[in-house]
Write a protein that holds these residues in place. Structure first.
Motif, PDB file in Angstrom:
ATOM      1  N   ASP A 165       6.661  -2.137  24.971  1.00 41.50           N
ATOM      2  CA  ASP A 165       5.531  -1.413  25.245  1.00 41.50           C
ATOM      3  C   ASP A 165       4.774  -0.796  23.954  1.00 41.50           C
ATOM      4  O   ASP A 165       5.284  -0.498  22.911  1.00 41.50           O
ATOM      5  N   SER A 166       3.514  -0.869  23.776  1.00 45.06           N
ATOM      6  CA  SER A 166       2.748  -0.868  22.759  1.00 45.06           C
ATOM      7  C   SER A 166       1.174  -0.606  23.414  1.00 45.06           C
ATOM      8  O   SER A 166       0.793  -1.198  24.258  1.00 45.06           O
ATOM      9  N   LEU A 171      -1.202  -7.439  19.703  1.00 40.55           N
ATOM     10  CA  LEU A 171      -0.281  -7.838  18.524  1.00 40.55           C
ATOM     11  C   LEU A 171       0.958  -7.627  18.489  1.00 40.55           C
ATOM     12  O   LEU A 171       1.606  -8.420  17.965  1.00 40.55           O
ATOM     13  N   THR A 172       1.411  -6.878  19.575  1.00 40.40           N
ATOM     14  CA  THR A 172       2.886  -6.907  19.930  1.00 40.40           C
ATOM     15  C   THR A 172       3.293  -8.551  20.413  1.00 40.40           C
ATOM     16  O   THR A 172       4.443  -8.764  20.004  1.00 40.40           O
ATOM     17  N   VAL A 242       0.537  -0.199  11.120  1.00 36.86           N
ATOM     18  CA  VAL A 242       0.045   0.756  12.069  1.00 36.86           C
ATOM     19  C   VAL A 242       0.965   0.485  13.474  1.00 36.86           C
ATOM     20  O   VAL A 242       1.456   1.156  14.236  1.00 36.86           O
ATOM     21  N   TRP A 243       1.434  -0.866  13.538  1.00 39.64           N
ATOM     22  CA  TRP A 243       2.406  -1.142  14.697  1.00 39.64           C
ATOM     23  C   TRP A 243       3.900  -0.476  14.528  1.00 39.64           C
ATOM     24  O   TRP A 243       4.322   0.364  15.400  1.00 39.64           O
ATOM     25  N   VAL A 244       4.394  -0.256  13.226  1.00 36.34           N
ATOM     26  CA  VAL A 244       5.478   0.185  13.114  1.00 36.34           C
ATOM     27  C   VAL A 244       5.581   1.654  13.132  1.00 36.34           C
ATOM     28  O   VAL A 244       6.243   2.439  13.879  1.00 36.34           O
ATOM     29  N   ALA A 245       4.311   2.424  12.737  1.00 37.24           N
ATOM     30  CA  ALA A 245       3.958   3.591  12.884  1.00 37.24           C
ATOM     31  C   ALA A 245       4.020   4.127  14.561  1.00 37.24           C
ATOM     32  O   ALA A 245       4.556   5.196  14.805  1.00 37.24           O
TER      33      ALA A 245
END
Length: 269
Positions: A165-166, A171-172, A242-245
């Motif tokens: 989930d994102s 991007l995921t 950004v994604w990891v955060a």
């Protein structure tokens, strides 16, 4: 990642209740009699070999890494561990009644589509024959070392199939598929059934067991995934950050969702 770090990561994953239940199910599918021989291919630090021995099997662990075999021998000094290749097992013909490979076949290089097969496939409606490379060779070895009627169990992840989930699904999706492209044979798990049938195994069955994570357990793994994809040039450093955060914040706030389907195929020689 060093071998020590890899073993620590695998130890942590193996200790999870879902992983223990998955291993137990694979042992059930082997259907071994007391004292029967079984080989665990890609045994790593030897946990499955130790557990199979506790169940009364004559377990043999095989791994390509001399370093990891040394660790396994240190942990289970009475067990039989051998350095060897999945495509050239250090076992005699018919030496075991069971063959197990857990999250191994994705590391075996896939064969390229043969030109002749492609041509024939186009002539027969577009389907092309494939040389399944080292996976097929490994299963030929499985047939060789198994007694008639022996059991094979393959466990693996389809690396294109991760549900995360994102807030940024595009991007995921790009991260998941780019990570899969870094794996030698990322989609082999979806072919386990057909590979077993092609190798002459009978009574082939397939199960799927989905691990679901909703806490911070897998955040380090997701961070490593994003880092690998960024290093490969598939995403930018900003996109990685950004994604990891976002995933870390989801874990902190109890909104993490990661699902990993694991496929378990079994058959009889």
């Amino acid at each position: 990642m060093s071998m020590t770090e890899l073993i620590q990561l695998l130890d942590a994953a193996d200790a999870m209740p879902a992983a223990a239940a998955l291993r137990a199910r694979s042992y059930e599918l082997l259907d071994l009699q007391d004292g029967a021989g079984v080989v665990d291919v890609g045994c790593g630090a030897g946990r499955a070999v130790g557990e199979l021995a506790e169940r009364g099997a004559r377990a043999i662990g095989v791994d390509l890494s001399e370093e990891v075999i040394a660790v396994a021998r240190g942990r289970w000094p009475d067990a039989d561990f051998r350095v060897g290749d999945a495509c050239d097992l250090p076992l005699k013909d018919g030496e075991v009644a069971g063959y197990r490979a857990d999250k191994v076949f994705h590391l075996l290089p896939d064969g390229a589509a043969r030109k002749a097969g492609e041509s024939e496939g186009r002539a027969n409606g577009g389907r092309s024959k494939r040389d399944h490379g080292h996976a097929a060779k490994a299963l030929a070895e499985a047939r060789r070392v198994l007694v008639p009627g022996g059991r094979v169990v393959l466990v693996g992840q389809d690396w294109d199939t991760q549900v995360i989930d994102s807030d940024d699904p595009a991007l995921t999706r790009a991260i998941v598929h780019a990570r899969a492209d870094l794996i030698p044979n990322p989609r082999v798990a979806r072919r386990h059934r057909n590979l077993l049938l092609d190798a002459g195994f009978e009574d082939v069955t397939v199960e799927v067991h989905t691990a679901v994570f909703t806490d911070a357990t897998m955040v380090p793994l997701l961070a490593r995934t994003a880092a690998a994809v960024r290093a490969a040039g598939a995403i930018t450093a900003e996109q990685e950050s950004v994604w990891v955060a976002e995933q870390a914040e989801r874990a902190r706030s109890g909104r993490m969702f990661l699902a990993l389907p694991l496929f378990m195929a079994a058959g009889r020689a």
